[in-house]
Design a protein around this motif. Structure first.
Motif, short mmCIF file in Angstrom:
data_model
loop_
_atom_site.label_atom_id
_atom_site.label_comp_id
_atom_site.label_asym_id
_atom_site.label_seq_id
_atom_site.Cartn_x
_atom_site.Cartn_y
_atom_site.Cartn_z
N ALA A 148 1.65 -1.39 2.93
CA ALA A 148 2.05 -1.86 4.25
C ALA A 148 3.55 -2.06 4.33
N GLY A 149 4.13 -1.59 5.42
CA GLY A 149 5.53 -1.82 5.72
C GLY A 149 5.71 -1.63 7.22
N PHE A 150 6.39 -2.53 7.87
CA PHE A 150 6.48 -2.49 9.33
C PHE A 150 7.93 -2.35 9.79
N ARG A 151 8.09 -1.87 11.01
CA ARG A 151 9.40 -1.66 11.61
C ARG A 151 10.26 -0.77 10.69
N SER A 152 11.43 -1.22 10.30
CA SER A 152 12.33 -0.36 9.51
C SER A 152 11.79 -0.06 8.12
N CYS A 153 10.80 -0.83 7.67
CA CYS A 153 10.22 -0.60 6.35
C CYS A 153 9.05 0.39 6.39
N TYR A 154 8.63 0.76 7.59
CA TYR A 154 7.52 1.70 7.71
C TYR A 154 7.81 3.04 7.01
N PRO A 155 9.03 3.61 7.14
CA PRO A 155 9.28 4.89 6.44
C PRO A 155 9.10 4.78 4.93
N ILE A 156 9.43 3.64 4.34
CA ILE A 156 9.26 3.47 2.90
C ILE A 156 7.78 3.46 2.54
N ALA A 157 7.00 2.67 3.30
CA ALA A 157 5.57 2.59 3.05
C ALA A 157 4.89 3.93 3.28
N PHE A 158 5.26 4.61 4.37
CA PHE A 158 4.64 5.90 4.68
C PHE A 158 4.96 6.93 3.61
N THR A 159 6.21 6.98 3.15
CA THR A 159 6.59 7.93 2.10
C THR A 159 5.76 7.72 0.85
N PHE A 160 5.60 6.46 0.46
CA PHE A 160 4.82 6.16 -0.74
C PHE A 160 3.37 6.62 -0.58
N GLN A 161 2.75 6.25 0.55
CA GLN A 161 1.35 6.62 0.75
C GLN A 161 1.17 8.12 0.87
N TYR A 162 2.08 8.79 1.56
CA TYR A 162 1.96 10.24 1.76
C TYR A 162 2.01 10.99 0.42
N ILE A 163 2.99 10.65 -0.41
CA ILE A 163 3.12 11.36 -1.68
C ILE A 163 2.01 10.98 -2.65
N TYR A 164 1.72 9.68 -2.71
CA TYR A 164 0.69 9.19 -3.64
C TYR A 164 -0.68 9.80 -3.30
N ARG A 165 -0.96 9.94 -2.02
CA ARG A 165 -2.27 10.44 -1.59
C ARG A 165 -2.45 11.92 -1.91
N LEU A 166 -1.39 12.61 -2.23
CA LEU A 166 -1.53 14.01 -2.63
C LEU A 166 -2.37 14.17 -3.89
N PHE A 167 -2.38 13.11 -4.73
CA PHE A 167 -3.21 13.19 -5.93
C PHE A 167 -4.12 11.97 -6.11
N ARG A 168 -4.13 11.08 -5.10
CA ARG A 168 -5.05 9.95 -5.16
C ARG A 168 -5.57 9.66 -3.76
N SER A 169 -6.85 9.93 -3.53
CA SER A 169 -7.43 9.77 -2.20
C SER A 169 -7.64 8.31 -1.82
N SER A 170 -7.63 7.40 -2.78
CA SER A 170 -7.88 5.99 -2.49
C SER A 170 -6.59 5.21 -2.25
N LYS A 272 -3.47 14.98 -16.47
CA LYS A 272 -4.12 16.22 -16.02
C LYS A 272 -4.94 16.01 -14.76
N GLY A 273 -5.54 14.84 -14.62
CA GLY A 273 -6.32 14.56 -13.43
C GLY A 273 -5.47 14.61 -12.18
N ALA A 274 -4.24 14.09 -12.27
CA ALA A 274 -3.34 14.11 -11.13
C ALA A 274 -2.90 15.53 -10.81
N ILE A 275 -2.66 16.32 -11.83
CA ILE A 275 -2.23 17.70 -11.62
C ILE A 275 -3.33 18.50 -10.91
N LYS A 276 -4.56 18.29 -11.33
CA LYS A 276 -5.68 18.99 -10.71
C LYS A 276 -5.82 18.59 -9.24
N ALA A 277 -5.72 17.30 -8.97
CA ALA A 277 -5.83 16.81 -7.60
C ALA A 277 -4.68 17.32 -6.74
N LEU A 278 -3.49 17.40 -7.33
CA LEU A 278 -2.33 17.87 -6.60
C LEU A 278 -2.46 19.36 -6.26
#
Length: 297
Positions: A148-170, A272-278
């Motif tokens: 979670a990050g709101f207002r000016s911190c939203y880009p930081i939170a979104f960047t983290f979730q977007y990249i992390y979700r590429l190899f972790r669906s949860s 290896k699990g992350a690489i496969k998911a990515l």
């Protein structure tokens, strides 16, 4: 909290731990001085008490009274703990960038901004050398990660979730769209991890997320600008980023760098699990037409 007649802390780590533990009980004036001591320990040995007071937004007499409240005879006794801790260590990082000069040319403004960002990144790297691996361990062990990050911190939170979700669906982003924050917070469960991002002035929404995470029994990772930020005081792990800027608004560059570095460590831990998911995620993105296809010939 020690009273004026108590024996003062004998080591810097003891002093800083004491300030963090009792920060909420201090007066607003003492909090201003304590915050600077906690967040800028490398500057205490080299700056005058008057300059420290100006940067901290308090009167010099406040620093003297704070030192006495902690059991020292005066400011010099408190300062000596910082001098001893940093004697023989690495040179302090450069001071904050100068304020925006109205008559500066555009090339000067660009140079100031880039120079400040370099210092922000250097300071952020030094502050997180030990806490970054702890944060990665904590998030890796959690069944679900909420960010979670709101207002000016939203880009930081979104960047983290977007990249992390590429190899972790949860990995889930808490958005609070259309007043649905409380509904989203109902999903938090014990053993989950919640990443909260904010810098001063701290948003009311992020405080609500951190409080809900604590009540739900989640582990909390705070990404913030101060070890005594409201979201850091009860966090299980805190990652700091510097928001200094010669412009009129705080910078989020170092905050984005922190989450990129954190995702890098999370990927390495999963292996290896992350690489496969990515690989799977990349393939799906290409197949669904998410990217413009390169033209050949």
């Amino acid at each position: 909290m020690p009273i004026e007649s108590s024996a003062p802390p004998q080591h810097l780590d003891e002093l800083l731990a004491l300030l963090r533990e009792n920060f909420a009980a201090l007066s607003p004036q003492f909090q201003g001085g304590a915050r600077y001591l906690l967040d800028h320990p490398q500057e205490i040995p080299i700056l005058s008490m008057r300059k420290i007071a100006v940067d901290a937004g308090v009167q010099p007499a406040t620093l003297v009274r704070l030192a006495q409240f902690l059991g020292f005879e005066g400011w010099q006794g408190l300062r000596e703990l910082f001098v001893e801790a940093f004697r023989g260590g690495p040179q302090p990082y450069a001071k904050r960038a100068k304020k925006l000069v109205r008559d500066s040319g555009s090339s000067r403004l660009l140079a100031e901004m880039l120079d400040t960002q370099h210092r922000n990144l250097d300071l952020t790297g030094a502050n997180n050398a030990e806490s970054m691996p702890r944060a990665a361990d904590l998030l890796s062990a959690a069944p679900n990660v909420y960010i979670a990050g709101f207002r000016s911190c939203y880009p930081i939170a979104f960047t983290f979730q977007y990249i992390y979700r590429l190899f972790r669906s949860s990995a889930h982003l808490i958005r609070g769209d259309a007043g649905t924050l409380e509904m989203e917070l109902r999903a938090l469960a014990p053993k989950d991890a919640v990443v909260v991002v904010s810098f001063a002035p701290y948003s009311q929404e992020i405080i609500r997320v951190a409080s809900a995470a604590k009540q739900a029994g989640c582990r909390i990772v705070a990404l913030t600008d101060s070890t005594v930020a409201p979201i850091a005081l009860e966090a299980d792990c805190t990652l700091l980023f510097s928001v200094d800027s010669p412009s009129f608004f705080p910078s989020i560059t170092a905050g984005v760098a922190v989450v990129e570095a954190l995702v890098e460590q999370l990927l390495a831990k999963k292996g290896k699990g992350a690489i496969k998911a990515l690989e799977l995620a990349e393939g799906q993105l290409h197949q669904t037409g998410a990217y413009v296809q390169a033209r050949h010939g």
